[in-house]
Design an enzyme around this catalytic site. Structure first.
Site, short mmCIF file in Angstrom:
data_model
loop_
_atom_site.label_atom_id
_atom_site.label_comp_id
_atom_site.label_asym_id
_atom_site.label_seq_id
_atom_site.Cartn_x
_atom_site.Cartn_y
_atom_site.Cartn_z
N LYS A 171 -36.38 10.48 11.70
CA LYS A 171 -36.03 11.32 11.14
C LYS A 171 -35.37 11.31 9.45
CE LYS A 171 -32.39 15.39 10.81
NZ LYS A 171 -31.18 15.18 10.04
N VAL A 208 -30.78 19.13 15.66
CA VAL A 208 -32.16 17.93 15.87
C VAL A 208 -31.63 16.30 15.84
CG1 VAL A 208 -34.23 16.87 14.61
CG2 VAL A 208 -34.09 18.99 15.11
N GLU A 247 -25.50 1.60 9.17
CA GLU A 247 -24.80 1.30 8.09
C GLU A 247 -24.54 2.45 7.22
OE1 GLU A 247 -24.83 0.54 4.37
OE2 GLU A 247 -27.04 0.96 4.81
N CYS A 281 -24.45 2.23 -1.44
CA CYS A 281 -23.05 2.25 -0.05
C CYS A 281 -22.78 1.22 -0.37
CB CYS A 281 -23.11 2.97 1.67
SG CYS A 281 -24.86 0.76 1.87
N GLU A 377 -15.06 7.15 -0.34
CA GLU A 377 -16.10 6.72 -1.38
C GLU A 377 -17.02 7.52 -1.72
OE1 GLU A 377 -20.39 4.19 0.33
OE2 GLU A 377 -19.71 6.12 1.72
#
Length: 479
Positions: A171, A208, A247, A281, A377
């Site tokens: 996806k 989804v 992750e 990240c 973050e």
């Protein structure tokens, strides 16, 4: 792409160029029913075909995919620049060229990998027993991508899963679906990968992703994205006890000691935080510096940020492009404003830039290590400078985070640099500018930065199950 066919959806959604805000095109907006069909195709392909056991077929298909990616490299490059907002120079590295190398790496690994391990014989219960372990494909994999490095992350999930013998529902991110759909087209039109082995969905609907993470016919979920979403995926997958590889986020720290080359380390820090506009990240978004040298190093960093060329991603000289969306830019700007209100010093940047969704490279000094900007973050080109008193203090501050993805240290004393690196609780680490990012190196994090590893041999074995065997050894008749 569902069950080997390129199919349309009932509705579509728009994809925009983040550098201009202009409409690029429309992608099929897959529904939960489409996702159900994709899972059913992947399940059938895994259970009823020889894909999971035919190493030669998998190897041939991976080599075909490698050639197709290489032959269509320039078309993929232009689409990546337009839809992801990645500067052209970055597509010659981690945005495109290096990810293609992942397919090569896993095809090479598949040629030599031993799927059987002999454990020898033991005596037990008056008989001799021969034991061995066989490694089998984990099954149907749901792979869910974020928007920041769609080529890298798609191939880091797809290539090892296919090499292992899994089938996949991939996806794409709703912010840039066209590039992932292009990968699906290459697979459908230029490889012998059987129908149902790879299914590619684009969707703006949360339902989804929810279906993929909860469906009983999905055996494993691999997800890259934010930690809050990762937590929800782990919880959702618990009901069916799926394997989950995550992750997630990071708030990585770069430590600069008093014996480092300040100019070199500051330039490294400046260009790192501006890489893909800070939308990575593992980027070191906290810069830890000796308190006595704080202002000096801040001046070096500001000078380094002045050297970052921000602008049109199509220009080969551009170092930094836009953020992915206006929503993301607003989030970054809000965090910077709150940081200043909380006492941080705005040294440079801190403003949106039009047209498109650009944000100035931003430097914040005298940051409190407990503040939001030092703990959360940002996913934007914002560097927070935090002073420390000594080595112990630097290690404490670096580890003072719920994340543990990456980090860096700069010191002329390599023994101290390595000692500190080993004390930082992260999955990857750079010493004096060392680059760990490559297809053969495992990538992942400690703590709330994730579970499992991508890339390297470890990334391949995430998609394997181990089955242990034993048989009684019948003695040979001496006659």
């Amino acid at each position: 792409m569902i069950d080997g066919k390129l199919v349309a959806a009932e509705t579509t959604f728009a994809s925009h160029n983040p550098a201009t805000g202009e409409l690029l095109g429309h992608a099929p907006d897959a529904t939960a029913a489409d996702a159900q069909s994709a899972v059913a195709a992947a399940r059938r392909a895994f259970d009823t075909t020889g894909w999971s056991t035919d190493r030669e077929l998998r190897l041939r298909c991976l080599r075909q995919l490698e050639r197709a990616l290489d032959e269509h490299r320039e078309q993929l490059r232009e689409l990546t620049i337009a839809e992801v907002g990645a500067p052209r120079q970055l597509t010659h590295g981690p945005q495109l060229d290096e990810p293609i190398g992942l397919v090569t790496y896993y095809a090479d690994l598949l040629e030599t990998y031993e799927f059987t391990e002999d454990l020898g014989e033991i005596a037990s219960r008056g008989r001799r027993h021969h034991r061995w372990v066989e490694k089998e494909a984990a099954g149907v994999v749901a792979a869910i991508l974020p928007y920041n490095y769609p080529n890298q992350l798609a191939l880091a999930k797809l290539a090892p899963a296919l090499a292992a013998g899994c089938t996949v529902v991939l996806k794409g991110a709703p912010q840039n679906p066209l590039i992932t759909l292009a990968l699906g087209e290459l697979i459908a039109e230029h490889t012998d990968i059987p129908p149902g082995v790879v299914n590619v969905l684009s969707s703006s609907r949360a339902e989804v992703g929810e279906l993929l993470t909860t469906h009983p016919d999905v055996d494993a979920v691999t997800f890259t994205g934010s930690t809050p979403v990762g937590r929800r995926i782990m919880a959702a997958a618990a009901d069916t006890v799926k394997r989950v590889f995550l992750e997630l986020g990071g708030k990585s720290a770069m430590i600069v000691f008093e014996d480092a080359d300040f100019a070199e380390a500051a330039l490294f820090a400046a260009f790192t935080i501006c890489s893909h506009s800070g939308q990575g990240c593992a980027l070191t978004s906290r810069l830890l510096v000796p308190r006595a040298h704080h202002d000096e190093i801040v001046r070096f960093v500001a000078a380094g940020l002045d050297r970052v060329k921000v602008g049109d991603p199509t220009d080969p000289k551009t170092s930094m492009g836009p953020l992915i969306s206006e929503q993301q830019r607003d989030k970054v700007d809000g965090m910077v404003r709150r940081a200043v209100a909380d006492g941080a010093t705005l040294v440079r940047g801190g403003h949106p830039v039009d047209p498109g969704w650009f944000y100035e490279p931003t430097l914040l000094a005298h940051v409190d290590p407990d503040s939001e900007i030092a703990q959360e973050e940002v996913f934007g080109p914002v560097l927070a400078v935090i002073p420390f008193d000594d080595e112990e203090d630097a290690v404490r501050i670096a580890n003072h985070s719920r994340y543990g993805l990456s980090g860096a240290v700069h010191s002329a004393d390599e023994e101290r640099a390595l000692r500190v690196a080993r004390r930082i609780r992260t999955g990857t680490f750079s010493i004096n500018g060392g680059n760990y990012f490559a297809p053969d190196v495992p990538f992942g994090g400690y703590k709330q930065s994730g579970v499992g590893r991508e890339s390297g041999r470890a990334g391949f074995e995430e998609f394997l199950e181990e089955k242990s065997f034993a048989r009684v050894v019948v003695p040979q008749d001496p006659a």
